[in-house]
Motif scaffolding. Structure first.
Motif, PDB file in Angstrom:
ATOM      1  N   GLY A  42       0.691   4.356  -2.402  1.00 12.48           N
ATOM      2  CA  GLY A  42       0.400   5.650  -1.791  1.00 12.48           C
ATOM      3  C   GLY A  42       1.451   6.697  -2.082  1.00 12.48           C
ATOM      4  O   GLY A  42       1.141   7.882  -2.243  1.00 12.48           O
ATOM      5  N   ASP A  43       2.695   6.284  -2.163  1.00 10.92           N
ATOM      6  CA  ASP A  43       3.786   7.195  -2.488  1.00 10.92           C
ATOM      7  C   ASP A  43       3.484   7.902  -3.816  1.00 10.92           C
ATOM      8  O   ASP A  43       3.589   9.122  -3.935  1.00 10.92           O
ATOM      9  CB  ASP A  43       5.090   6.385  -2.567  1.00 10.92           C
ATOM     10  CG  ASP A  43       6.279   7.236  -2.940  1.00 10.92           C
ATOM     11  OD1 ASP A  43       6.451   7.517  -4.150  1.00 10.92           O
ATOM     12  OD2 ASP A  43       7.026   7.635  -2.040  1.00 10.92           O
ATOM     13  N   SER A  44       3.073   7.131  -4.797  1.00 12.66           N
ATOM     14  CA  SER A  44       2.749   7.720  -6.104  1.00 12.66           C
ATOM     15  C   SER A  44       1.503   8.594  -6.054  1.00 12.66           C
ATOM     16  O   SER A  44       1.443   9.629  -6.720  1.00 12.66           O
ATOM     17  CB  SER A  44       2.516   6.619  -7.136  1.00 12.66           C
ATOM     18  OG  SER A  44       3.749   6.092  -7.549  1.00 12.66           O
TER      19      SER A  44
ATOM     20  N   LEU B 264       0.833  -1.201   0.000  1.00 11.79           N
ATOM     21  CA  LEU B 264       0.000   0.000   0.000  1.00 11.79           C
ATOM     22  C   LEU B 264       0.873   1.258   0.000  1.00 11.79           C
ATOM     23  O   LEU B 264       0.572   2.248  -0.664  1.00 11.79           O
ATOM     24  CB  LEU B 264      -0.924   0.018   1.222  1.00 11.79           C
ATOM     25  CG  LEU B 264      -2.129  -0.906   1.179  1.00 11.79           C
ATOM     26  CD1 LEU B 264      -2.794  -0.986   2.554  1.00 11.79           C
ATOM     27  CD2 LEU B 264      -3.145  -0.454   0.129  1.00 11.79           C
ATOM     28  N   GLU B 265       1.970   1.192   0.742  1.00  7.87           N
ATOM     29  CA  GLU B 265       2.880   2.336   0.787  1.00  7.87           C
ATOM     30  C   GLU B 265       3.441   2.624  -0.607  1.00  7.87           C
ATOM     31  O   GLU B 265       3.552   3.787  -1.014  1.00  7.87           O
ATOM     32  CB  GLU B 265       4.027   2.057   1.762  1.00  7.87           C
ATOM     33  CG  GLU B 265       4.974   3.234   1.910  1.00  7.87           C
ATOM     34  CD  GLU B 265       6.425   2.821   2.023  1.00  7.87           C
ATOM     35  OE1 GLU B 265       6.687   1.710   2.509  1.00  7.87           O
ATOM     36  OE2 GLU B 265       7.283   3.604   1.614  1.00  7.87           O
ATOM     37  N   PHE B 266       3.772   1.580  -1.325  1.00 10.72           N
ATOM     38  CA  PHE B 266       4.272   1.725  -2.698  1.00 10.72           C
ATOM     39  C   PHE B 266       3.279   2.515  -3.555  1.00 10.72           C
ATOM     40  O   PHE B 266       3.631   3.461  -4.251  1.00 10.72           O
ATOM     41  CB  PHE B 266       4.525   0.330  -3.291  1.00 10.72           C
ATOM     42  CG  PHE B 266       4.513   0.291  -4.789  1.00 10.72           C
ATOM     43  CD1 PHE B 266       5.607   0.748  -5.511  1.00 10.72           C
ATOM     44  CD2 PHE B 266       3.399  -0.179  -5.474  1.00 10.72           C
ATOM     45  CE1 PHE B 266       5.589   0.734  -6.897  1.00 10.72           C
ATOM     46  CE2 PHE B 266       3.375  -0.192  -6.852  1.00 10.72           C
ATOM     47  CZ  PHE B 266       4.473   0.265  -7.575  1.00 10.72           C
TER      48      PHE B 266
ATOM     49  N   SER C 255       5.791   8.431   8.019  1.00  4.48           N
ATOM     50  CA  SER C 255       5.528   8.937   6.669  1.00  4.48           C
ATOM     51  C   SER C 255       5.073   7.785   5.762  1.00  4.48           C
ATOM     52  O   SER C 255       4.202   7.959   4.904  1.00  4.48           O
ATOM     53  CB  SER C 255       6.751   9.645   6.095  1.00  4.48           C
ATOM     54  OG  SER C 255       7.824   8.749   5.970  1.00  4.48           O
ATOM     55  N   ASP C 256       5.639   6.609   5.978  1.00  7.72           N
ATOM     56  CA  ASP C 256       5.199   5.439   5.203  1.00  7.72           C
ATOM     57  C   ASP C 256       3.754   5.068   5.537  1.00  7.72           C
ATOM     58  O   ASP C 256       2.978   4.703   4.652  1.00  7.72           O
ATOM     59  CB  ASP C 256       6.099   4.231   5.502  1.00  7.72           C
ATOM     60  CG  ASP C 256       7.494   4.392   4.895  1.00  7.72           C
ATOM     61  OD1 ASP C 256       7.682   5.327   4.089  1.00  7.72           O
ATOM     62  OD2 ASP C 256       8.370   3.583   5.234  1.00  7.72           O
ATOM     63  N   VAL C 257       3.392   5.149   6.804  1.00  3.84           N
ATOM     64  CA  VAL C 257       2.018   4.845   7.208  1.00  3.84           C
ATOM     65  C   VAL C 257       1.050   5.826   6.549  1.00  3.84           C
ATOM     66  O   VAL C 257      -0.027   5.444   6.096  1.00  3.84           O
ATOM     67  CB  VAL C 257       1.860   4.907   8.746  1.00  3.84           C
ATOM     68  CG1 VAL C 257       0.412   4.778   9.151  1.00  3.84           C
ATOM     69  CG2 VAL C 257       2.673   3.801   9.390  1.00  3.84           C
ATOM     70  N   PHE C 258       1.469   7.076   6.482  1.00  5.42           N
ATOM     71  CA  PHE C 258       0.593   8.056   5.839  1.00  5.42           C
ATOM     72  C   PHE C 258       0.350   7.678   4.381  1.00  5.42           C
ATOM     73  O   PHE C 258      -0.778   7.687   3.899  1.00  5.42           O
ATOM     74  CB  PHE C 258       1.181   9.470   5.939  1.00  5.42           C
ATOM     75  CG  PHE C 258       0.319  10.510   5.282  1.00  5.42           C
ATOM     76  CD1 PHE C 258      -0.870  10.923   5.864  1.00  5.42           C
ATOM     77  CD2 PHE C 258       0.681  11.058   4.057  1.00  5.42           C
ATOM     78  CE1 PHE C 258      -1.692  11.872   5.249  1.00  5.42           C
ATOM     79  CE2 PHE C 258      -0.130  12.010   3.434  1.00  5.42           C
ATOM     80  CZ  PHE C 258      -1.318  12.413   4.035  1.00  5.42           C
ATOM     81  N   GLU C 259       1.425   7.328   3.681  1.00  4.56           N
ATOM     82  CA  GLU C 259       1.286   6.940   2.274  1.00  4.56           C
ATOM     83  C   GLU C 259       0.385   5.711   2.127  1.00  4.56           C
ATOM     84  O   GLU C 259      -0.491   5.662   1.254  1.00  4.56           O
ATOM     85  CB  GLU C 259       2.670   6.652   1.671  1.00  4.56           C
ATOM     86  CG  GLU C 259       3.502   7.917   1.498  1.00  4.56           C
ATOM     87  CD  GLU C 259       4.969   7.659   1.188  1.00  4.56           C
ATOM     88  OE1 GLU C 259       5.628   8.604   0.724  1.00  4.56           O
ATOM     89  OE2 GLU C 259       5.461   6.532   1.406  1.00  4.56           O
ATOM     90  N   ALA C 260       0.589   4.737   3.005  1.00  2.00           N
ATOM     91  CA  ALA C 260      -0.232   3.525   2.952  1.00  2.00           C
ATOM     92  C   ALA C 260      -1.703   3.856   3.223  1.00  2.00           C
ATOM     93  O   ALA C 260      -2.604   3.332   2.555  1.00  2.00           O
ATOM     94  CB  ALA C 260       0.277   2.515   3.979  1.00  2.00           C
TER      95      ALA C 260
HETATM   96 MN    MN Z   1       7.615   5.880   1.780  1.00  2.00          MN
END
Ligand code: MN
Length: 241
Positions: A39-41, A35-37, A108-113
Protein backbone atom coordinates in the motif's frame (compact mmCIF):
# COMPACT_ATOMS: atom_id res chain seq x y z
CA UNK A 1 -16.54 2.55 4.61
CA UNK A 2 -17.49 3.08 1.01
CA UNK A 3 -15.90 0.17 -0.75
CA UNK A 4 -17.64 -3.16 -0.49
CA UNK A 5 -15.16 -6.04 -0.50
CA UNK A 6 -15.77 -9.23 -2.45
CA UNK A 7 -13.29 -10.99 -0.20
CA UNK A 8 -13.82 -9.86 3.37
CA UNK A 9 -10.83 -11.72 4.75
CA UNK A 10 -8.47 -9.34 3.01
CA UNK A 11 -10.24 -6.40 4.63
CA UNK A 12 -9.95 -8.13 7.98
CA UNK A 13 -6.25 -8.65 7.40
CA UNK A 14 -5.75 -4.98 6.57
CA UNK A 15 -7.39 -4.07 9.87
CA UNK A 16 -5.35 -6.46 12.03
CA UNK A 17 -2.34 -5.10 13.90
CA UNK A 18 0.59 -7.44 14.47
CA UNK A 19 0.04 -7.27 18.25
CA UNK A 20 -3.38 -8.85 17.71
CA UNK A 21 -2.25 -11.67 15.42
CA UNK A 22 0.63 -12.44 17.78
CA UNK A 23 -1.59 -12.64 20.79
CA UNK A 24 -4.92 -13.91 19.55
CA UNK A 25 -4.57 -15.71 16.25
CA UNK A 26 -3.28 -19.12 15.25
CA UNK A 27 -1.98 -17.64 12.02
CA UNK A 28 0.64 -15.20 13.31
CA UNK A 29 1.03 -13.72 9.84
CA UNK A 30 -2.59 -12.66 9.60
CA UNK A 31 -1.88 -8.93 10.03
CA UNK A 32 -1.47 -5.89 7.85
CA UNK A 33 2.33 -5.80 7.58
CA UNK A 34 2.67 -7.16 4.04
CA UNK A 35 -0.32 -5.22 2.82
CA UNK A 36 1.17 -2.05 4.27
CA UNK A 37 4.34 -2.68 2.27
CA UNK A 38 2.35 -2.84 -0.94
CA UNK A 39 0.00 0.00 0.00
CA UNK A 40 2.87 2.37 0.70
CA UNK A 41 3.94 2.07 -2.93
CA UNK A 42 0.41 2.35 -4.28
CA UNK A 43 -0.35 5.51 -2.30
CA UNK A 44 2.96 7.03 -3.38
CA UNK A 45 2.40 6.10 -6.99
CA UNK A 46 -1.14 7.53 -7.05
CA UNK A 47 -0.02 10.77 -5.41
CA UNK A 48 2.99 11.06 -7.71
CA UNK A 49 0.63 10.72 -10.67
CA UNK A 50 -1.75 13.27 -9.15
CA UNK A 51 0.89 15.96 -8.57
CA UNK A 52 2.42 15.25 -11.99
CA UNK A 53 -0.92 15.80 -13.74
CA UNK A 54 -2.03 18.77 -11.67
CA UNK A 55 1.19 20.78 -11.70
CA UNK A 56 2.45 20.58 -15.27
CA UNK A 57 5.24 23.10 -14.88
CA UNK A 58 6.49 22.18 -11.41
CA UNK A 59 10.00 20.74 -11.29
CA UNK A 60 10.65 17.27 -9.90
CA UNK A 61 12.16 18.56 -6.65
CA UNK A 62 8.98 20.38 -5.73
CA UNK A 63 6.79 17.60 -7.02
CA UNK A 64 8.62 15.28 -4.71
CA UNK A 65 8.19 17.56 -1.68
CA UNK A 66 4.53 18.05 -2.44
CA UNK A 67 4.03 14.32 -2.75
CA UNK A 68 5.89 13.79 0.52
CA UNK A 69 3.64 16.27 2.30
CA UNK A 70 0.52 14.58 0.98
CA UNK A 71 1.74 11.13 1.94
CA UNK A 72 3.05 12.17 5.37
CA UNK A 73 2.13 10.20 8.43
CA UNK A 74 -0.24 12.81 9.81
CA UNK A 75 -2.14 13.23 6.57
CA UNK A 76 -2.55 9.48 6.04
CA UNK A 77 -3.61 9.01 9.66
CA UNK A 78 -6.30 11.61 9.12
CA UNK A 79 -7.41 9.79 6.00
CA UNK A 80 -7.66 6.58 8.05
CA UNK A 81 -9.87 8.32 10.60
CA UNK A 82 -12.09 9.77 7.89
CA UNK A 83 -12.70 6.25 6.63
CA UNK A 84 -13.38 5.06 10.18
CA UNK A 85 -10.49 2.59 10.06
CA UNK A 86 -9.44 3.48 13.62
CA UNK A 87 -12.73 2.09 14.90
CA UNK A 88 -12.40 -1.23 13.13
CA UNK A 89 -8.72 -1.82 13.82
CA UNK A 90 -7.91 -4.97 15.82
CA UNK A 91 -5.25 -4.42 18.48
CA UNK A 92 -3.96 -6.51 21.38
CA UNK A 93 -5.16 -5.38 24.78
CA UNK A 94 -1.68 -4.10 25.61
CA UNK A 95 -1.42 -2.01 22.48
CA UNK A 96 -4.91 -0.70 23.14
CA UNK A 97 -3.84 0.41 26.62
CA UNK A 98 -0.85 2.20 25.16
CA UNK A 99 -3.17 4.26 23.03
CA UNK A 100 -2.41 2.48 19.75
CA UNK A 101 -5.78 3.39 18.31
CA UNK A 102 -4.82 7.04 18.45
CA UNK A 103 -1.26 6.71 17.16
CA UNK A 104 -0.66 8.33 13.82
CA UNK A 105 2.14 5.89 13.09
CA UNK A 106 -0.27 2.95 13.32
CA UNK A 107 -3.15 4.70 11.59
CA UNK A 108 -1.11 5.77 8.61
CA UNK A 109 0.06 2.17 8.20
CA UNK A 110 -3.54 0.94 8.42
CA UNK A 111 -4.50 3.36 5.70
CA UNK A 112 -1.76 2.03 3.43
CA UNK A 113 -2.77 -1.55 4.16
CA UNK A 114 -6.40 -0.73 3.46
CA UNK A 115 -5.50 0.82 0.10
CA UNK A 116 -3.55 -2.32 -0.83
CA UNK A 117 -6.52 -4.48 0.16
CA UNK A 118 -8.83 -2.40 -2.04
CA UNK A 119 -6.33 -2.67 -4.88
CA UNK A 120 -6.11 -6.47 -4.61
CA UNK A 121 -9.84 -6.87 -4.27
CA UNK A 122 -11.16 -4.19 -6.62
CA UNK A 123 -8.32 -3.05 -8.86
CA UNK A 124 -6.24 0.07 -9.27
CA UNK A 125 -9.02 2.44 -10.31
CA UNK A 126 -11.01 1.60 -7.20
CA UNK A 127 -7.91 2.12 -5.07
CA UNK A 128 -7.41 5.50 -6.77
CA UNK A 129 -10.98 6.52 -5.93
CA UNK A 130 -10.57 5.51 -2.31
CA UNK A 131 -7.30 7.42 -1.93
CA UNK A 132 -8.59 10.58 -3.60
CA UNK A 133 -11.81 10.46 -1.63
CA UNK A 134 -10.01 9.99 1.69
CA UNK A 135 -7.50 12.75 0.93
CA UNK A 136 -10.00 15.13 -0.70
CA UNK A 137 -9.67 17.96 1.86
CA UNK A 138 -5.86 18.01 1.52
CA UNK A 139 -5.94 17.72 -2.27
CA UNK A 140 -8.43 20.58 -2.51
CA UNK A 141 -6.24 22.69 -0.28
CA UNK A 142 -3.25 22.04 -2.47
CA UNK A 143 -5.17 23.05 -5.58
CA UNK A 144 -6.61 26.16 -3.98
CA UNK A 145 -3.69 27.42 -1.94
CA UNK A 146 -0.75 25.77 -3.59
CA UNK A 147 0.20 23.95 -0.43
CA UNK A 148 -0.90 22.49 2.85
CA UNK A 149 -0.04 23.72 6.27
CA UNK A 150 -0.36 21.62 9.34
CA UNK A 151 -3.57 22.43 11.22
CA UNK A 152 -2.85 21.95 14.92
CA UNK A 153 -6.41 22.57 16.05
CA UNK A 154 -7.98 19.89 13.87
CA UNK A 155 -5.11 17.53 14.50
CA UNK A 156 -5.45 17.92 18.27
CA UNK A 157 -9.19 17.35 18.09
CA UNK A 158 -8.78 14.22 15.97
CA UNK A 159 -6.06 12.99 18.28
CA UNK A 160 -8.18 13.36 21.43
CA UNK A 161 -11.20 11.78 19.75
CA UNK A 162 -9.11 8.95 18.45
CA UNK A 163 -8.13 8.14 22.03
CA UNK A 164 -11.76 8.25 23.12
CA UNK A 165 -11.42 11.55 24.99
CA UNK A 166 -13.73 14.53 24.85
CA UNK A 167 -13.01 17.47 22.56
CA UNK A 168 -10.36 20.01 23.56
CA UNK A 169 -11.90 22.91 25.46
CA UNK A 170 -10.64 26.42 24.88
CA UNK A 171 -11.11 29.46 27.07
CA UNK A 172 -9.70 32.94 27.18
CA UNK A 173 -7.90 33.32 30.50
CA UNK A 174 -6.41 36.77 29.98
CA UNK A 175 -7.01 39.78 27.83
CA UNK A 176 -4.75 42.80 28.15
CA UNK A 177 -3.25 45.84 26.46
CA UNK A 178 -4.81 48.81 24.64
CA UNK A 179 -7.50 48.14 21.99
CA UNK A 180 -5.08 48.48 19.07
CA UNK A 181 -2.54 46.18 20.67
CA UNK A 182 -4.57 43.61 22.50
CA UNK A 183 -3.00 40.42 23.75
CA UNK A 184 -5.04 37.31 24.40
CA UNK A 185 -4.08 34.27 26.39
CA UNK A 186 -6.06 31.11 25.72
CA UNK A 187 -5.95 27.91 27.68
CA UNK A 188 -6.86 24.58 26.18
CA UNK A 189 -7.77 21.58 28.27
CA UNK A 190 -7.28 18.23 26.61
CA UNK A 191 -6.65 14.72 27.94
CA UNK A 192 -6.89 16.15 31.45
CA UNK A 193 -4.01 18.59 30.91
CA UNK A 194 -3.85 22.32 30.35
CA UNK A 195 -1.80 24.27 27.85
CA UNK A 196 -1.57 27.97 27.02
CA UNK A 197 -1.01 30.11 23.98
CA UNK A 198 -0.86 33.83 23.26
CA UNK A 199 -1.84 35.91 20.29
CA UNK A 200 -3.15 39.25 19.09
CA UNK A 201 -6.58 37.72 18.47
CA UNK A 202 -8.56 35.01 20.20
CA UNK A 203 -8.19 32.85 17.14
CA UNK A 204 -4.41 33.22 17.08
CA UNK A 205 -4.17 32.48 20.79
CA UNK A 206 -6.33 29.37 20.39
CA UNK A 207 -4.12 28.16 17.61
CA UNK A 208 -0.98 28.78 19.69
CA UNK A 209 -2.51 26.85 22.59
CA UNK A 210 -3.39 23.95 20.27
CA UNK A 211 0.16 23.96 18.92
CA UNK A 212 1.68 23.84 22.38
CA UNK A 213 -0.68 21.01 23.42
CA UNK A 214 0.06 19.04 20.28
CA UNK A 215 3.81 19.41 20.63
CA UNK A 216 3.89 18.30 24.22
CA UNK A 217 1.31 15.49 23.93
CA UNK A 218 2.19 14.00 20.60
CA UNK A 219 5.85 14.95 20.60
CA UNK A 220 7.95 12.69 18.46
CA UNK A 221 4.97 11.31 16.61
CA UNK A 222 4.44 14.54 14.79
CA UNK A 223 5.54 15.12 11.30
CA UNK A 224 4.97 18.74 10.59
CA UNK A 225 4.69 20.04 7.10
CA UNK A 226 6.70 23.19 7.30
CA UNK A 227 7.28 23.98 3.70
CA UNK A 228 4.82 25.84 1.64
CA UNK A 229 4.54 24.45 -1.84
CA UNK A 230 4.08 26.94 -4.57
CA UNK A 231 1.92 26.79 -7.61
CA UNK A 232 3.69 27.25 -10.94
CA UNK A 233 2.46 30.86 -11.05
CA UNK A 234 4.69 31.60 -8.06
CA UNK A 235 7.78 30.30 -9.78
CA UNK A 236 9.38 33.72 -9.95
CA UNK A 237 9.95 33.53 -6.22
CA UNK A 238 13.16 32.31 -4.67
CA UNK A 239 13.77 28.60 -4.75
CA UNK A 240 13.58 27.05 -1.33
CA UNK A 241 16.26 24.64 -0.36
MN1 MN B 1 3.84 2.84 6.48
Amino acid sequence: MNYKFKDNSILEKALTHISYSNEKLKDKDFNYERLEFLGDSIVNFLLAHWVYENFPSMDEGKLSKLKAALSSRDVLARAARRLGLHEKLRLSRGEEKMGGRGKNSILSDVFEAYVAAVFLDGGLETAREVVFHALAPELEKVLKEGGIAFDYKSALQEYAQGLGHSLPEYRVVREEGPPHRRKFTVEVEVLGKKFRGEGSSKKQAMYAAAKSAWESLVGKEREIIKDKFFLPSHRGEKEEK
